[in-house]
Design a protein around this motif. Structure first.
Motif, mmCIF file in Angstrom:
data_model
loop_
_atom_site.group_PDB
_atom_site.id
_atom_site.type_symbol
_atom_site.label_atom_id
_atom_site.label_comp_id
_atom_site.label_asym_id
_atom_site.label_seq_id
_atom_site.Cartn_x
_atom_site.Cartn_y
_atom_site.Cartn_z
ATOM 1 N N LYS A 117 5.132 20.743 -3.812
ATOM 2 C CA LYS A 117 3.996 20.592 -4.725
ATOM 3 C C LYS A 117 2.958 19.646 -4.127
ATOM 4 O O LYS A 117 1.758 19.860 -4.264
ATOM 5 C CB LYS A 117 4.472 20.072 -6.086
ATOM 6 N N SER A 118 3.433 18.586 -3.475
ATOM 7 C CA SER A 118 2.526 17.659 -2.797
ATOM 8 C C SER A 118 3.315 16.854 -1.781
ATOM 9 O O SER A 118 4.546 16.751 -1.865
ATOM 10 C CB SER A 118 1.837 16.722 -3.797
ATOM 11 N N PHE A 119 2.595 16.292 -0.788
ATOM 12 C CA PHE A 119 3.203 15.498 0.278
ATOM 13 C C PHE A 119 2.630 14.094 0.266
ATOM 14 O O PHE A 119 1.474 13.883 -0.079
ATOM 15 C CB PHE A 119 2.905 16.103 1.656
ATOM 16 N N GLU A 120 3.457 13.126 0.687
ATOM 17 C CA GLU A 120 2.913 11.813 0.992
ATOM 18 C C GLU A 120 2.177 11.904 2.327
ATOM 19 O O GLU A 120 2.569 12.669 3.217
ATOM 20 C CB GLU A 120 4.040 10.780 1.057
ATOM 21 N N ARG A 121 1.103 11.133 2.475
ATOM 22 C CA ARG A 121 0.171 11.273 3.599
ATOM 23 C C ARG A 121 0.851 11.257 4.963
ATOM 24 O O ARG A 121 0.685 12.169 5.779
ATOM 25 C CB ARG A 121 -0.869 10.144 3.528
ATOM 26 N N ILE A 122 1.616 10.187 5.247
ATOM 27 C CA ILE A 122 2.146 10.015 6.598
ATOM 28 C C ILE A 122 3.152 11.114 6.927
ATOM 29 O O ILE A 122 3.155 11.658 8.033
ATOM 30 C CB ILE A 122 2.799 8.627 6.756
ATOM 31 N N HIS A 123 3.989 11.469 5.952
ATOM 32 C CA HIS A 123 5.022 12.458 6.250
ATOM 33 C C HIS A 123 4.407 13.829 6.505
ATOM 34 O O HIS A 123 4.868 14.551 7.400
ATOM 35 C CB HIS A 123 6.032 12.530 5.114
ATOM 36 N N ARG A 124 3.392 14.201 5.741
ATOM 37 C CA ARG A 124 2.742 15.487 6.005
ATOM 38 C C ARG A 124 2.209 15.531 7.428
ATOM 39 O O ARG A 124 2.379 16.515 8.144
ATOM 40 C CB ARG A 124 1.608 15.701 4.999
ATOM 41 N N SER A 125 1.583 14.431 7.848
ATOM 42 C CA SER A 125 1.046 14.358 9.204
ATOM 43 C C SER A 125 2.165 14.437 10.240
ATOM 44 O O SER A 125 2.021 15.089 11.284
ATOM 45 C CB SER A 125 0.259 13.062 9.362
ATOM 46 N N ASN A 126 3.295 13.792 9.956
ATOM 47 C CA ASN A 126 4.428 13.837 10.882
ATOM 48 C C ASN A 126 4.977 15.252 11.019
ATOM 49 O O ASN A 126 5.356 15.680 12.116
ATOM 50 C CB ASN A 126 5.537 12.899 10.416
ATOM 51 N N LEU A 127 5.066 15.972 9.895
ATOM 52 C CA LEU A 127 5.542 17.359 9.957
ATOM 53 C C LEU A 127 4.626 18.187 10.862
ATOM 54 O O LEU A 127 5.108 18.942 11.725
ATOM 55 C CB LEU A 127 5.595 17.972 8.556
ATOM 56 N N ALA A 128 3.326 18.040 10.661
ATOM 57 C CA ALA A 128 2.379 18.778 11.498
ATOM 58 C C ALA A 128 2.544 18.391 12.963
ATOM 59 O O ALA A 128 2.495 19.242 13.852
ATOM 60 C CB ALA A 128 0.949 18.498 11.030
ATOM 61 N N SER A 180 0.809 -1.228 0.000
ATOM 62 C CA SER A 180 0.000 0.000 0.000
ATOM 63 C C SER A 180 0.838 1.272 0.000
ATOM 64 O O SER A 180 0.536 2.215 -0.724
ATOM 65 C CB SER A 180 -0.957 0.006 1.196
ATOM 66 N N PRO A 181 1.905 1.345 0.810
ATOM 67 C CA PRO A 181 2.712 2.573 0.774
ATOM 68 C C PRO A 181 3.330 2.831 -0.597
ATOM 69 O O PRO A 181 3.532 3.980 -0.989
ATOM 70 C CB PRO A 181 3.807 2.309 1.822
ATOM 71 N N GLU A 182 3.633 1.747 -1.334
ATOM 72 C CA GLU A 182 4.253 1.928 -2.642
ATOM 73 C C GLU A 182 3.253 2.453 -3.669
ATOM 74 O O GLU A 182 3.636 3.147 -4.604
ATOM 75 C CB GLU A 182 4.872 0.610 -3.132
ATOM 76 N N TYR A 183 1.970 2.115 -3.497
ATOM 77 C CA TYR A 183 1.002 2.747 -4.399
ATOM 78 C C TYR A 183 0.342 3.958 -3.764
ATOM 79 O O TYR A 183 -0.454 4.640 -4.396
ATOM 80 C CB TYR A 183 -0.031 1.758 -4.971
ATOM 81 N N GLY A 184 0.702 4.264 -2.529
ATOM 82 C CA GLY A 184 0.325 5.540 -1.919
ATOM 83 C C GLY A 184 -0.948 5.535 -1.120
ATOM 84 O O GLY A 184 -1.336 6.564 -0.574
ATOM 85 N N ALA A 185 -1.627 4.386 -1.034
ATOM 86 C CA ALA A 185 -2.903 4.345 -0.322
ATOM 87 C C ALA A 185 -2.696 4.209 1.181
ATOM 88 O O ALA A 185 -1.685 3.676 1.637
ATOM 89 C CB ALA A 185 -3.748 3.176 -0.827
ATOM 90 N N THR A 186 -3.678 4.654 1.944
ATOM 91 C CA THR A 186 -3.661 4.447 3.389
ATOM 92 C C THR A 186 -3.806 2.962 3.703
ATOM 93 O O THR A 186 -3.115 2.424 4.561
ATOM 94 C CB THR A 186 -4.796 5.236 4.057
ATOM 95 N N MET A 187 -4.742 2.298 2.984
ATOM 96 C CA MET A 187 -4.954 0.858 3.159
ATOM 97 C C MET A 187 -5.201 0.211 1.799
ATOM 98 O O MET A 187 -5.700 0.846 0.884
ATOM 99 C CB MET A 187 -6.187 0.572 4.032
ATOM 100 N N GLY A 188 -4.867 -1.080 1.708
ATOM 101 C CA GLY A 188 -5.285 -1.935 0.598
ATOM 102 C C GLY A 188 -6.046 -3.090 1.219
ATOM 103 O O GLY A 188 -5.464 -4.102 1.602
ATOM 104 N N PHE A 189 -7.351 -2.962 1.337
ATOM 105 C CA PHE A 189 -8.147 -3.777 2.259
ATOM 106 C C PHE A 189 -8.860 -4.929 1.566
ATOM 107 O O PHE A 189 -9.498 -4.752 0.527
ATOM 108 C CB PHE A 189 -9.172 -2.885 2.957
ATOM 109 N N PHE A 190 -8.755 -6.119 2.171
ATOM 110 C CA PHE A 190 -9.485 -7.306 1.735
ATOM 111 C C PHE A 190 -10.444 -7.716 2.848
ATOM 112 O O PHE A 190 -9.996 -8.148 3.924
ATOM 113 C CB PHE A 190 -8.525 -8.462 1.446
ATOM 114 N N PRO A 191 -11.761 -7.596 2.633
ATOM 115 C CA PRO A 191 -12.699 -8.011 3.679
ATOM 116 C C PRO A 191 -12.568 -9.504 3.995
ATOM 117 O O PRO A 191 -12.063 -10.286 3.185
ATOM 118 C CB PRO A 191 -14.070 -7.706 3.055
ATOM 119 N N VAL A 192 -13.038 -9.884 5.169
ATOM 120 C CA VAL A 192 -12.946 -11.273 5.621
ATOM 121 C C VAL A 192 -13.913 -12.151 4.831
ATOM 122 O O VAL A 192 -15.082 -11.791 4.623
ATOM 123 C CB VAL A 192 -13.251 -11.368 7.128
#
Length: 992
Positions: free
Chosen positions: A900-911, A401-413
């Motif tokens: 120009k843009s941030f990856e999700r987790i790093h932007r949150s870490n900066l904040a 998921s981090p390599e394609y940039g998503a928060t999650m790549g989810f498979f339901p049970v």
């Protein structure tokens, strides 16, 4: 009225919009039990109710199925201030007479067992009788259940629940919701600094006159020590023991610190070194799928300090990576503030062709999703093809998921999940409870029943039959190359200008041959020669089909007489002891050993940069001849400078392909047309001759992967080994810092902290420390690998008597802020526009024009009392969820990053560290605005800043441009006003 620390009227009103923890003496509101949200029932508790929580409760808008009062703000600021006091008093009087009832007590119901009795009680989503819930993505239902269960109308309100139910309409508006995960997952590279912060926070609480024992995890925390092992010894039967001995020699102090933490803090489980990779241990052992806490059932959910925490999504557990600072706040019961995400529905159909692996599939999915754009979103997989994927294949896709940039790549049970739970040793009772709960709450996928059409934000589809064998590289995970095009792609990379797909090797030098002697044996290297071949990383070492497939390739090669060249550093690092058991059971480990793929340890190894040294003769010939050497690994990351300083081309591949490329000895090969080598009969051996069929792999998986292997492995998982058990630690609740330690150091974050938050602040006349282009990763910002011998970090360590051989890695020294500050922007492949094409960890000190190491330049600015900023391009901070990539710049004096843009987790870490993340407006960047980075920058923040607000940035040469402030929620603004998330938590706990 209790309004300590809130300051001005303006900040009071701003705080009323934020999600403060209620300041309640004796009874903690930070972590209500999942089944009994906190209510204020005594006068003392009511008096200590924080002003902001009371106001927030009064002002929350009530959904259509609620019967509360809709309270609106008075028209003017003065009127608001006058009006608040009597309202709060009336509210306190009213709530003091209320019974402590859960807002959703009406849907709290029993889950009966088929044979009588009950599994437990749960909050029933179907009992809400809301047709919108039926169409929600499964991943959003998990957020909804958490909000309902934790709803107390303080931290989580009915309005929050309504936002999630109305996800289809509310998600596009980027609304904020709170989320309380069920548990937290750590690995040692990120776990050590997390425990360091907790220990330092205890000291800060004591200094401020508070109860230091309030700094204690309130939800389960699992920490797996898996990132410290290095491949010092390879191609040896004794490699595991030898590498572990070296691991303990280097990391004894860190390990003892973690062992101390496991006793000093409650709710903290530490899995000792040598047990496996954190994500595989999570998948096979730690993952609950459904929690049963004191008879209350609810879905498992987890946030982890490693971005590949998402691997657990393959098990139907909602999990994703966060920075260590966010994880620490979650441990302490602070609700996580997040933007309600969009969900991309990814439909899978068909079936994989023979010879195509899960790694090929995930590299294809990664490329598709990167192109689609999924940063900050959930991806949810569905369709008939999902039911044909094994759990291990799903986990492989989720892991990336981090390599394609998503928060999650989810498979339901579904039934595949249940089969895996049984295989891995979960009891029949546990599996029955999981299935019953998920079916009752409409969270289970039954492929034999008609499927309800769910609503997604956008849609993608892949026919599994379209997936072809491929690898990815040479510098990014999402640069997929079909195997049949690899030779042509390699030659294009040689010719292309320097970039993600280019090395700019002159034509006349492309066929260079560098001959050398390897331990008395003639050897040679060319551009593209493989010098590292590693079966490693959580992504693939959890998957029996690709691991046993690698063994079959090695077996066929041995039988045909092929042998891996001895100068290629080969290694095998299984994700858990179970892998060793089934490789031995199948009889394939001996063939892997014959090809040099001896087991070297149980941990992350090469994928994190712990590849160890190359043989001196190999390293010398690469350096002296400027050879473009290659590494092939079954990992998930291949950024420049990560795998090894001397391998400039790094390719991600399935474990069987790793063996195949090791046998070929080069990436410059067309497997369809060119032979891999010559067999013992003198005939050419081709790729097709050594590649196993799907039937062969399935047969060996069926006969070799047995439930008893998981049971026996995990029965003793926390018992450790003799070296771990011999570590002696003090039985104290506060840590005794050793000022001479180069591993564990008391950080400076809280040294001058007071109970008064600093408030919002802009930046004035700041210099630009670094000027970057696109795709600056967290590896560039805060490398995890080797410490260079001429770096500021090396100087620091040498001055303290540390021998070069004991430098260890940056990752292993993350418990020492002095080391990590010097290691910030220390990546040897750093490209800084100030250096006009020169690559390396240096920058220009603008006032003097001197070229200096980044740390030295930063200290010049800081010592002169000057602020700094960073200019950057797109995808700033992509890669690992590495909180040191935010902590380090903060210690260097960086006040803002304009990208120009941030990856999700790093932007949150900066904040979370008090650094302002700013985005250029669409179509703009430093180049289009004519910014050279030699200007001085002023960022004027208004006193009443809002999430996502536009602000003006001006320079000393008269330029002015507009940026968007990327504080995405009110809570992030509060963190910023407090100087960061951890000072915020300390002040909140002090008020209890």
């Amino acid at each position: 009225m209790h309004i300590t620390g809130l300051g001005s009227a303006t900040s009071i009103l701003r705080a009323s919009r934020a999600r403060f923890p209620a300041s309640v003496s004796k009874t903690s509101l930070l972590n209500p039990p999942p089944f009994s949200p906190p209510y204020l029932t005594t006068n003392n508790q009511l008096r200590s109710l924080s002003f902001s929580s009371a106001v927030r409760s009064l002002r929350c808008s009530h959904p259509r199925w609620s019967h509360g009062v809709d309270w609106r703000y008075p028209a003017t600021l003065r009127h608001q201030i006058r009006a608040v006091a009597p309202i709060v008093e009336r509210f306190q009087r009213k709530i003091a007479t209320m019974a402590p009832e859960h807002p959703f007590k009406g849907i709290f119901t029993s889950l009966p067992k088929p044979g009588g009795g009950e599994f437990g009680k749960f909050y029933s989503l179907p009992a809400l009788n809301d047709p919108r819930i039926d169409k929600l993505p499964y991943s959003i239902k998990i957020l909804l259940e958490s909000a309902i269960r934790n709803c107390d109308n303080f931290h989580v309100t009915k309005d929050d629940v309504e936002k999630i139910i109305d996800w289809e309409n509310s998600a596009p508006k980027l609304v904020e919701i709170p989320f309380k995960p069920a548990r937290v997952l750590l690995q040692d590279f990120t776990g050590v600094p997390a425990v360091v912060d907790l220990a330092s926070m205890r000291d800060a609480m004591a200094r401020l006159g508070g109860d230091s024992n309030k700094i204690n995890p309130l939800i389960p925390v699992d920490l797996v020590i898996d990132h410290s092992v290095q491949v010092d010894v390879a191609r040896s039967e004794n490699a595991v023991q030898a590498n572990m001995e070296l691991e303990f020699q280097r990391n004894k102090e860190r390990f003892a610190f973690l062992k101390w933490g496991s006793t000093a803090f409650q709710n903290m489980l530490v899995v000792p070194p040598g047990s496996g990779i954190v994500h595989q241990v999570n998948l096979e052992y730690l993952g609950r799928v459904v929690f049963n806490t004191d008879g209350v059932l609810y879905p498992d959910s987890v946030v982890g300090t490693d971005s590949h925490t998402t691997m657990i999504d393959g098990l139907g557990v909602a999990g994703w990576g966060v920075g260590g600072i966010e994880a620490e706040a979650a441990m302490l019961g602070q609700p996580m503030s997040m933007v309600l995400p969009g969900v991309v529905g990814f439909k899978l159909s068909g079936k994989l062709h023979d010879g195509v692996t899960a790694t090929d599939l995930v590299l294809t999915v990664t490329q598709m999703l990167r192109k689609h754009g999924v940063v900050g979103k959930f991806v949810e997989f569905y369709g008939d093809g999902m039911g044909k994927l094994s759990l291990a294949d799903r986990a492989t896709i989720a892991n990336m998921s981090p390599e394609y940039g998503a928060t999650m790549g989810f498979f339901p049970v579904d039934h595949v999940t249940l089969q895996y739970l049984k295989l891995t040793g979960r009891s029949d009772e546990t599996v029955a409870r999981i299935e019953a709960y998920l079916r009752a709450n409409k969270m289970f996928v039954d492929h034999n029943e008609p499927q309800i059409e769910r609503v997604y934000s956008s849609y993608l589809q892949l026919d599994l039959a379209d997936v072809v064998p491929c690898i990815s590289g040479p510098k990014r995970p999402h640069d997929r190359v079909p195997l049949k095009e690899m030779k042509a792609d390699w030659h294009a990379c040689l010719n292309n200008k320097v970039g993600f797909k280019g090395f700019a090797v002159p034509k006349e030098a492309q066929d260079k041959v560098a001959k050398f002697s390897f331990h008395g044996q003639p050897a040679e290297l060319k551009h593209g020669s493989v010098v590292i071949a590693a079966i490693t990383s959580c992504t693939n070492t959890s998957n029996p089909s690709v691991m046993l497939g690698a063994g079959l390739v090695a077996k066929k090669a041995c039988e045909l007489g092929l042998k891996v060249k001895p100068w290629i550093k080969t290694s095998l690092a299984p994700g858990s002891g179970v892998v060793t058991k089934y490789l031995l059971q199948s009889g394939l480990q001996k063939y892997l050993n014959e090809q040099g793929f001896n087991i070297v340890g149980y941990g992350c190894t090469t994928c994190i940069g712990n590849s160890g040294d190359l043989d001196e003769s190999v390293g010398s010939v690469i350096t002296e001849n400027d050879i473009l050497a290659a590494a092939v690994l079954s990992g998930n990351r291949n950024f420049e400078g990560r795998v090894h300083p001397l391998t400039r081309a790094n390719y991600l591949a399935s474990p069987p392909l790793v063996v195949a490329y090791a046998l070929a000895g080069t990436v410059n090969i067309d497997f369809d047309k060119e032979p891999i080598g010559t067999g013992k009969d003198g005939k050419s051996v081709f790729f097709r001759d050594i590649w196993p069929t799907a039937e062969e792999i399935a047969e060996v998986v069926q006969s070799s992967v047995l439930p008893a292997m998981f049971k026996t492995t995990y029965e003793s998982i926390t018992k450790g080994n003799p070296m771990w058990n011999q570590l002696s630690v003090p039985a104290t609740t506060s840590y005794s810092w050793d000022p001479c330690s180069t591993y564990i150091h008391d950080p400076p974050y809280f040294k001058s902290m007071t109970m008064n938050p600093p408030g919002a602040h802009g930046v004035k006349d700041a210099y630009c420390l670094l000027n970057f282009g696109d795709s600056i990763t967290t590896d560039h910002i805060s490398p995890a690998g080797s410490i260079q011998k001429d770096s500021p970090t090396a100087k620091y360590l040498l001055e303290r008597g540390v021998d070069r051989k004991d430098f260890n890695s940056y990752g292993s020294r993350r418990g020492n802020d002095e080391v990590m500050a010097r290691g910030t922007f220390a990546n040897i492949r750093l490209v800084n526009k100030f250096l006009n094409g020169e690559v390396g960890p240096k920058t220009v000190h603008i006032p003097t024009g001197e070229k200096l190491p980044v740390f030295d330049a930063a200290m010049r600015y800081k010592n002169a009392g000057l602020d700094t900023i960073i200019l950057a391009g797109a995808e700033y901070g992509s890669g690992s969820s590495r909180d040191w990539a935010a902590k380090g710049p903060m210690l260097l004096g960086v006040k803002a990053v304009i990208a120009k843009s941030f990856e999700r987790i790093h932007r949150s870490n900066l904040a979370g560290m008090g650094i302002i993340p700013l985005c250029f407006k669409a179509g703009q960047d430093a180049d289009t605005l004519g910014l050279t980075g030699h200007e001085r920058y002023t960022i004027d923040l208004p006193s009443e800043i809002r999430p996502g607000q536009d602000v003006t940035v001006t320079t000393d040469n008269g330029k002015s441009f507009t940026c968007t402030v990327r504080f995405d929620t009110e809570v992030e603004l509060e963190y910023f006003n407090h100087g960061g998330i951890l000072p915020y938590v300390i002040r909140s706990l002090m008020k209890q």
